[in-house]
Design an enzyme around this catalytic site. Sequence first.
Site, PDB file in Angstrom:
ATOM      1  N   ARG A   1       8.164   6.880   6.985  1.00 48.90           N
ATOM      2  CA  ARG A   1       7.138   5.843   6.871  1.00 48.90           C
ATOM      3  C   ARG A   1       5.842   6.409   7.429  1.00 48.90           C
ATOM      4  NH1 ARG A   1       5.798   6.537  11.482  1.00 48.90           N
ATOM      5  NH2 ARG A   1       4.413   4.766  11.248  1.00 48.90           N
ATOM      6  N   GLY A   2       4.758   5.631   7.337  1.00 49.24           N
ATOM      7  CA  GLY A   2       3.444   6.152   7.711  1.00 49.24           C
ATOM      8  C   GLY A   2       2.762   6.648   6.445  1.00 49.24           C
TER       9      GLY A   2
ATOM     10  N   ARG B   1       6.687   1.471  -2.125  1.00 50.06           N
ATOM     11  CA  ARG B   1       5.948   0.626  -1.174  1.00 50.06           C
ATOM     12  C   ARG B   1       4.524   0.437  -1.720  1.00 50.06           C
ATOM     13  NH1 ARG B   1       6.430   1.916   5.041  1.00 50.06           N
ATOM     14  NH2 ARG B   1       6.034  -0.332   5.154  1.00 50.06           N
TER      15      ARG B   1
ATOM     16  N   ASP C   1      -3.573   2.384   6.380  1.00 50.28           N
ATOM     17  CA  ASP C   1      -2.761   2.557   5.164  1.00 50.28           C
ATOM     18  C   ASP C   1      -3.620   2.559   3.915  1.00 50.28           C
ATOM     19  OD1 ASP C   1      -0.841   1.358   7.295  1.00 50.28           O
ATOM     20  OD2 ASP C   1       0.396   2.336   5.762  1.00 50.28           O
TER      21      ASP C   1
ATOM     22  N   ASN D   1      -3.871  -1.987   7.787  1.00 51.11           N
ATOM     23  CA  ASN D   1      -2.996  -1.217   8.689  1.00 51.11           C
ATOM     24  C   ASN D   1      -1.852  -2.139   9.123  1.00 51.11           C
ATOM     25  OD1 ASN D   1      -2.455   1.306  10.071  1.00 51.11           O
ATOM     26  ND2 ASN D   1      -2.932   0.239  11.965  1.00 51.11           N
TER      27      ASN D   1
HETATM   28  O1  MRU Z   1       5.236   0.388   7.786  1.00 53.77           O
HETATM   29  P1  MRU Z   1       4.771   1.737   8.244  1.00 53.77           P
HETATM   30  O2  MRU Z   1       5.446   2.225   9.474  1.00 53.77           O
HETATM   31  O3  MRU Z   1       4.798   2.742   7.109  1.00 53.77           O
HETATM   32  O4  MRU Z   1       3.262   1.499   8.611  1.00 53.77           O
HETATM   33  C1  MRU Z   1       2.521   2.559   9.134  1.00 53.77           C
HETATM   34  C2  MRU Z   1       1.206   2.188   9.640  1.00 53.77           C
HETATM   35  O5  MRU Z   1       0.743   1.072   9.473  1.00 53.77           O
HETATM   36  C3  MRU Z   1       0.408   3.269  10.268  1.00 53.77           C
HETATM   37  O6  MRU Z   1      -0.371   2.786  11.286  1.00 53.77           O
HETATM   38  C4  MRU Z   1      -0.479   3.851   9.162  1.00 53.77           C
HETATM   39  O7  MRU Z   1       0.309   4.253   8.065  1.00 53.77           O
HETATM   40  C5  MRU Z   1      -1.241   4.990   9.625  1.00 53.77           C
HETATM   41  S1  MRU Z   1      -0.215   6.393   9.735  1.00 53.77           S
HETATM   42  C6  MRU Z   1      -1.143   7.762  10.030  1.00 53.77           C
END
Ligand code: MRU
Length: 368
Positions: free
Chosen positions: A72-73, A115, A263, A273
């Site tokens: 994720r991220g 996603r 994001d 985000n």
């Molecule tokens: O649901 P996730 O864990 O994929 O969400 C991630 C985030 O919201 C992070 O803060 C974002 O992707 C920045 S990652 C460099």
Amino acid sequence: DARGPHPMSSTVSPPWSPALALSGASYSAAELSPEGDQVFLLEQRELPGVERYVTLGTAAEVAEGIRAMVVRGAPAIGIAAAYGMALAARAAQTEDAEGYLAAMRQAGAILDAARPTAVNLSWAVRRALALAASHAHQGGAERAEAMAALGRAIHRDDVEACRAMGRLGAAHMPDEGAVLTHCNAGALATGGYGTALGVIRAAIEAGKRIRVLADETRPYLQGARLTAWELQKDGVNVEVLADSMAGWLMQRGEIKAVVVGADRIARNGDVANKIGTYAVACLAKHHGIPFYVAAPWSTVDLATPDGSAIPIEERSSEEVAVIGGKRMMPEGVRARHPAFDVTPAALVTAIFTERGAAAPGEIARLAG
Ligand code: MRU
């Protein structure tokens, strides 16, 4: 199955890409084997307790790994998707140009649908499809090799982008004191080094005496499980806050700055985000604390005019209702689960990218 794919699990480290050396970490969210036939994902759902990699052999398995949040991220899922496209190119080696393009489009659609909010995913798939269109008439092995090379380039470029925005953002960090971050925007969320955590790492490398307050980030606990894990590994002073605690600590003057990842950043500077970011930004505004966003250019979506056009992922009620296998609310009551929110540009002090720092309203100027 809510647990996602059933991949072969691997306790040995994957063969590392050169990007890892750039990142400086001993782990990586996503890697491609040297032969280009396997993708390794660090199983982030099991951190911090267990550090293991899952091994995937098809683009569909990678898509499922993204959907189920094994990886994720925003930047990390873009890299994983690019590696998934490399698997698809390899699987389509015996196809003629037309069959190859059809297979790549199908893999791209599956990965893209995994996603919706982080634009890095569709950005990486688009790049892979553009390459596929340009080399469809070449030999199968050549195409597969070029697609693997693209994935590795996207990975390496992302680490370089993190390093660059880190250097830039570090100058804006306080010389000492507590910096708050939300979710995990670190090495685990990127090719390595991190966006928001890259800024913090660079500031510490530059001699600033910063300690980190990490929001636990319900319901997935990216802050408690992942940010705390990777900062502890680096010997950074980190403490976890329940999501309700930041306001009080801001009121007491304990928090000097906030830095988060993103994001998707819309053309007007609105920032999507992790859910809870907007509340932190409101608190920071109220208390006169700078609120910074760090993200690679692949997160900036100039085709989206403002935050209202950003699709916000709704995840399962179960991820909120059940903690560690225990149901925390009465049977029959549903929990809400928007996984992201949008912070209006007016609440953001500055955005750091590898192309430079900008006021949120000026972000389009960095397009060049
Ligand atoms: O649901 P996730 O864990 O994929 O969400 C991630 C985030 O919201 C992070 O803060 C974002 O992707 C920045 S990652 C460099």
